[in-house]
Design a protein around this motif. Structure first.
Motif, PDB file in Angstrom:
ATOM      1  N   LEU A 124       0.983  -1.422  -0.010  1.00 13.73           N
ATOM      2  CA  LEU A 124       0.191  -0.108  -0.030  1.00 13.73           C
ATOM      3  C   LEU A 124       1.031   1.384   0.106  1.00 13.73           C
ATOM      4  CD1 LEU A 124      -2.780  -0.944   2.724  1.00 13.73           C
ATOM      5  CD2 LEU A 124      -2.788  -1.059  -0.003  1.00 13.73           C
ATOM      6  N   ARG A 125       0.476   2.301  -0.726  1.00 14.04           N
ATOM      7  CA  ARG A 125       0.973   3.564  -0.683  1.00 14.04           C
ATOM      8  C   ARG A 125       0.298   4.692  -0.366  1.00 14.04           C
ATOM      9  NH1 ARG A 125       4.285   4.527  -6.055  1.00 14.04           N
ATOM     10  NH2 ARG A 125       5.701   3.136  -4.904  1.00 14.04           N
ATOM     11  N   ALA A 126       0.497   5.559   0.445  1.00 13.62           N
ATOM     12  CA  ALA A 126      -0.294   6.734   0.919  1.00 13.62           C
ATOM     13  C   ALA A 126       0.142   8.093   0.433  1.00 13.62           C
ATOM     14  CB  ALA A 126      -0.501   6.815   2.495  1.00 13.62           C
ATOM     15  N   TYR A 127      -0.622   8.858   0.034  1.00 16.21           N
ATOM     16  CA  TYR A 127      -0.142  10.315  -0.585  1.00 16.21           C
ATOM     17  C   TYR A 127      -0.771  11.384   0.558  1.00 16.21           C
ATOM     18  CZ  TYR A 127       1.886   8.372  -4.555  1.00 16.21           C
ATOM     19  OH  TYR A 127       2.898   7.915  -5.512  1.00 16.21           O
ATOM     20  N   ASP A 128       0.008  12.272   1.129  1.00 20.38           N
ATOM     21  CA  ASP A 128      -0.865  13.477   1.630  1.00 20.38           C
ATOM     22  C   ASP A 128      -1.232  14.431   0.656  1.00 20.38           C
ATOM     23  OD1 ASP A 128       1.281  15.079   1.072  1.00 20.38           O
ATOM     24  OD2 ASP A 128       2.067  15.097   3.101  1.00 20.38           O
ATOM     25  N   ARG A 129      -1.971  15.573   0.883  1.00 21.42           N
ATOM     26  CA  ARG A 129      -2.370  16.615  -0.151  1.00 21.42           C
ATOM     27  C   ARG A 129      -1.207  17.466  -0.655  1.00 21.42           C
ATOM     28  NH1 ARG A 129      -5.925  20.277   2.761  1.00 21.42           N
ATOM     29  NH2 ARG A 129      -6.393  21.159   0.598  1.00 21.42           N
ATOM     30  N   ALA A 130       0.025  17.367  -0.167  1.00 19.74           N
ATOM     31  CA  ALA A 130       1.175  18.090  -0.531  1.00 19.74           C
ATOM     32  C   ALA A 130       1.952  17.165  -1.474  1.00 19.74           C
ATOM     33  CB  ALA A 130       2.005  18.382   0.447  1.00 19.74           C
ATOM     34  N   GLY A 131       1.389  15.810  -1.714  1.00 19.38           N
ATOM     35  CA  GLY A 131       2.245  14.982  -2.603  1.00 19.38           C
ATOM     36  C   GLY A 131       3.293  14.125  -1.907  1.00 19.38           C
ATOM     37  N   ASN A 132       3.522  14.361  -0.577  1.00 19.07           N
ATOM     38  CA  ASN A 132       4.619  13.407   0.111  1.00 19.07           C
ATOM     39  C   ASN A 132       3.652  12.092   0.187  1.00 19.07           C
ATOM     40  OD1 ASN A 132       6.406  15.432   1.022  1.00 19.07           O
ATOM     41  ND2 ASN A 132       4.758  16.189   2.081  1.00 19.07           N
ATOM     42  N   TYR A 133       4.677  10.891   0.201  1.00 21.17           N
ATOM     43  CA  TYR A 133       3.786   9.433   0.207  1.00 21.17           C
ATOM     44  C   TYR A 133       5.030   8.582   1.263  1.00 21.17           C
ATOM     45  CZ  TYR A 133       7.398   8.213  -3.216  1.00 21.17           C
ATOM     46  OH  TYR A 133       8.626   8.120  -3.719  1.00 21.17           O
ATOM     47  N   VAL A 134       4.183   7.471   1.455  1.00 28.04           N
ATOM     48  CA  VAL A 134       4.898   6.611   2.130  1.00 28.04           C
ATOM     49  C   VAL A 134       4.068   5.192   1.810  1.00 28.04           C
ATOM     50  CG1 VAL A 134       3.138   6.644   4.282  1.00 28.04           C
ATOM     51  CG2 VAL A 134       5.490   5.758   4.652  1.00 28.04           C
ATOM     52  N   SER A 135       5.011   4.202   1.934  1.00 31.03           N
ATOM     53  CA  SER A 135       4.740   2.854   1.475  1.00 31.03           C
ATOM     54  C   SER A 135       4.774   1.901   2.465  1.00 31.03           C
ATOM     55  CB  SER A 135       5.453   2.565   0.276  1.00 31.03           C
ATOM     56  OG  SER A 135       5.433   3.167  -0.890  1.00 31.03           O
ATOM     57  N   THR A 136       3.949   0.877   2.572  1.00 31.22           N
ATOM     58  CA  THR A 136       4.027  -0.241   3.580  1.00 31.22           C
ATOM     59  C   THR A 136       5.206  -1.029   3.146  1.00 31.22           C
ATOM     60  OG1 THR A 136       2.538  -1.513   2.616  1.00 31.22           O
ATOM     61  CG2 THR A 136       1.836  -0.057   4.365  1.00 31.22           C
ATOM     62  N   THR A 137       5.529  -2.032   3.970  1.00 28.26           N
ATOM     63  CA  THR A 137       6.634  -2.852   3.581  1.00 28.26           C
ATOM     64  C   THR A 137       5.813  -4.065   2.598  1.00 28.26           C
ATOM     65  OG1 THR A 137       7.808  -2.823   5.529  1.00 28.26           O
ATOM     66  CG2 THR A 137       8.034  -4.667   4.205  1.00 28.26           C
ATOM     67  N   SER A 138       6.192  -4.252   1.637  1.00 23.47           N
ATOM     68  CA  SER A 138       5.574  -5.284   0.679  1.00 23.47           C
ATOM     69  C   SER A 138       5.378  -6.543   1.453  1.00 23.47           C
ATOM     70  CB  SER A 138       6.366  -5.521  -0.544  1.00 23.47           C
ATOM     71  OG  SER A 138       7.611  -6.216  -0.259  1.00 23.47           O
ATOM     72  N   ARG A 139       4.401  -7.324   1.013  1.00 25.81           N
ATOM     73  CA  ARG A 139       3.980  -8.674   1.525  1.00 25.81           C
ATOM     74  C   ARG A 139       3.993  -9.587   0.482  1.00 25.81           C
ATOM     75  NH1 ARG A 139      -0.096  -8.138   6.747  1.00 25.81           N
ATOM     76  NH2 ARG A 139       1.123  -6.640   7.674  1.00 25.81           N
ATOM     77  N   THR A 140       4.501 -10.709   0.539  1.00 25.78           N
ATOM     78  CA  THR A 140       4.343 -11.818  -0.507  1.00 25.78           C
ATOM     79  C   THR A 140       3.193 -12.800  -0.485  1.00 25.78           C
ATOM     80  OG1 THR A 140       6.490 -11.521  -1.077  1.00 25.78           O
ATOM     81  CG2 THR A 140       5.903 -13.542  -1.991  1.00 25.78           C
ATOM     82  N   TYR A 141       2.576 -13.387  -1.189  1.00 24.21           N
ATOM     83  CA  TYR A 141       1.279 -14.182  -0.881  1.00 24.21           C
ATOM     84  C   TYR A 141       1.476 -15.175  -2.074  1.00 24.21           C
ATOM     85  CZ  TYR A 141      -0.824 -10.543   1.802  1.00 24.21           C
ATOM     86  OH  TYR A 141      -1.054  -9.434   2.766  1.00 24.21           O
ATOM     87  N   ARG A 142       1.155 -16.342  -1.529  1.00 23.41           N
ATOM     88  CA  ARG A 142       0.959 -17.589  -2.391  1.00 23.41           C
ATOM     89  C   ARG A 142      -0.252 -18.040  -2.457  1.00 23.41           C
ATOM     90  NH1 ARG A 142       4.848 -21.828   0.800  1.00 23.41           N
ATOM     91  NH2 ARG A 142       3.830 -21.171   2.444  1.00 23.41           N
ATOM     92  N   ARG A 143      -0.643 -18.361  -4.168  1.00 23.61           N
ATOM     93  CA  ARG A 143      -2.032 -18.769  -4.185  1.00 23.61           C
ATOM     94  C   ARG A 143      -2.540 -19.958  -3.859  1.00 23.61           C
ATOM     95  NH1 ARG A 143      -4.708 -19.294  -9.088  1.00 23.61           N
ATOM     96  NH2 ARG A 143      -2.970 -19.116 -10.331  1.00 23.61           N
ATOM     97  N   GLY A 144      -3.192 -20.486  -2.963  1.00 23.71           N
ATOM     98  CA  GLY A 144      -3.659 -21.742  -2.389  1.00 23.71           C
ATOM     99  C   GLY A 144      -4.745 -22.500  -3.356  1.00 23.71           C
TER     100      GLY A 144
END
Length: 490
Positions: free
Chosen positions: A470-490
């Protein structure tokens, strides 16, 4: 003349030097013979004037004359050494009134101190004749016939000559009254020079200068100026009879050409405002947008010229039609760019940011480098070619702080997933969150613009394994991202 010898010997003793080691021979007879004066160079009854003030005596002596002296009425006048070129002397009669009879005595001295003297009586006349001229000097007149009258002449005047001062040649001569001369005066400066000669040959001079003026004054265009508002941009406007635009304050200058100019007057809309070559123009208390300036110039002969100059008065500074960023805009980064658009009928000459030395040209305007987050105010200054100013300010909010972002619901890293998987998150920022995005394998697949950010992942669309972030942007354009998670399809 023997009674003068002791005095003469004493007077000459300082100038006679005996050669050491060479005593006079006992058998050399002493020189006791006085010089012989044949003529002192003047005769009894002669007029002693400026022409004859230096005269040549005739004197002889068996051993040679060494000094001559003149006396006036028995009093010492002057002393002269005898030059190789001959004898020439004069007497000091400058203080003697003209027409006075005086005695001039010549004394002649030889080296032994013998002296001879001879006296004649002369009539003193050393003063040059004087006169006044009319019309009076510096009189201003029109061209045409001009009668020059020489007045206040001495009784013994013999000749008055009108002459050319450049060549010295006589133009006209009078030897008896009336002492008048007829000349023709042409436009320009007229010089009158006269030479005065008295009966005894003394010569004097008199003169007068006149301005001959047949034309009224000539008035130039006006020059408008004011103090510099921008250091490198002088404010100068030429105002012609066709008109010009000026500011409500400054200095107006005119040049008037006339050799006999008497006065220059400034009228503004018919009201006398000033005299002289300049007008301190200050119309700031008025609201008029135009005025008529009239110059009236008058010379010494009351010949007058008038010239009218219509002016438009620009009272307003440049008008700002656009300015970026907008008021209270959010800006981010090490710098932000500001730009503006203005219009002005008098032409813009300068636009600058006030009090911000750390600015630089940037694409689309000027770059400003804020030092910290929070409200930041900057001001533009605009100047037109007449010096009218406008200031425009903006306040922006500097925001270089990233928003906060937290997963509230999502499978753990490396989890097996199938079907549709729900992912939710919370995000926050002091200036507001603009959006939160879902990225699968680094590619944007969904965006949520409202708080309570939620996404549904259709796992069937992806491979056996995929990455979610996930990535979030504030109204000024600054952004932050969560650490990526890897999923396996079961």
């Amino acid at each position: 003349m023997k009674k003068l010898r002791a005095t003469a010997v004493a007077a000459l003793s300082s100038s006679l030097i005996l050669t050491a080691g060479s005593p006079a021979l006992a058998d050399t007879p002493a020189d006791t013979t006085d010089p012989v004066i044949g003529s002192i160079g003047l005769t009894d009854g002669q007029v002693y004037n400026r022409t004859t003030s230096a005269f040549t005596p005739t004197v002889s002596d068996d051993t040679g004359v060494v000094m001559l002296e003149t006396l006036v009425d028995g009093a010492h006048s002057r002393k002269f050494s005898v030059a190789k070129t001959g004898m020439r002397v004069s007497a000091d009669l400058v203080s003697v009134p003209d027409g006075t009879e005086v005695e001039i005595t010549l004394r002649a001295y030889d080296a032994a101190g013998n002296v001879a003297a001879k006296t004649v009586r002369v009539i003193a006349d050393l003063h040059a004749p004087t006169a006044t001229i009319s019309p009076a000097p510096l009189t201003v007149m029109h061209s045409g016939p001009l009668t020059i009258t020489v007045r206040d002449l001495p009784d013994d005047i013999a000749k008055v000559a009108l002459y050319d001062s450049a060549t010295g040649n006589d133009l006209d001569v009078r030897t008896a009254a009336p002492w008048t001369f007829d000349v023709t005066a042409v436009p320009g400066r007229k010089f009158i020079s006269v030479r005065l000669t008295d009966l005894r040959g003394n010569v004097g001079y008199a003169g007068a200068t006149y301005d001959i003026d047949d034309t009224p004054p000539v008035i130039s265009d006006l020059a408008y100026s004011r103090e510099r508002v921008v250091s490198w941009a002088p404010i100068n406007v030429k105002v012609t009879t066709a008109g010009a635009t000026i500011a409500p304050a400054g200095t107006l200058t005119v040049s008037v050409t006339d050799p006999t100019l008497r006065k220059t007057e400034w009228y503004v809309d018919g009201e006398l405002k000033s005299t002289g070559s300049t007008l301190n123009w200050d119309d700031r208390a008025s609201t008029r947008t135009s005025a008529t300036i009239e110059i009236r110039a008058t010379d010494a002969l009351d010949q007058t010229t008038s010239k009218v100059f219509p002016v438009a008065i620009d009272r307003t500074g440049p008008v700002v039609t656009a300015l970026t960023p907008a008021q209270n805009a959010l800006v981010r980064g090490s710098y932000f760019v500001t730009d503006s658009e203005v219009r002005d009928p008098s032409e813009l000459v300068d636009a600058e940011l006030v009090g911000l030395p750390s600015i630089a040209n940037a694409p689309g305007g000027l770059a400003i480098y804020p030092k910290k987050d929070g409200p930041f105010t900057f001001t533009w200054r605009y100047v037109d070619k007449l010096g009218n100013e406008t200031f425009a300010s903006r306040t922006v909010n500097v925001d270089n702080t990233r928003p906060g972002l937290k997963l509230t619901k999502a499978p753990k890293n490396l989890a097996k997933v199938k079907g549709k998987v729900a992912v939710t998150a919370t995000a926050g920022d002091k200036n507001g969150v603009a959006k939160v995005q879902l990225l699968i394998n680094g590619k944007l697949v969904a965006t949520d613009y409202r708080a309570g950010y939620a996404f549904s992942i259709n796992t069937a669309k992806y491979g056996k394994t995929f990455k979610m972030q996930l990535r979030a942007y504030d109204r000024a354009g600054n952004y932050v991202s969560t650490t990526s998670r890897t999923y396996r399809r079961g």
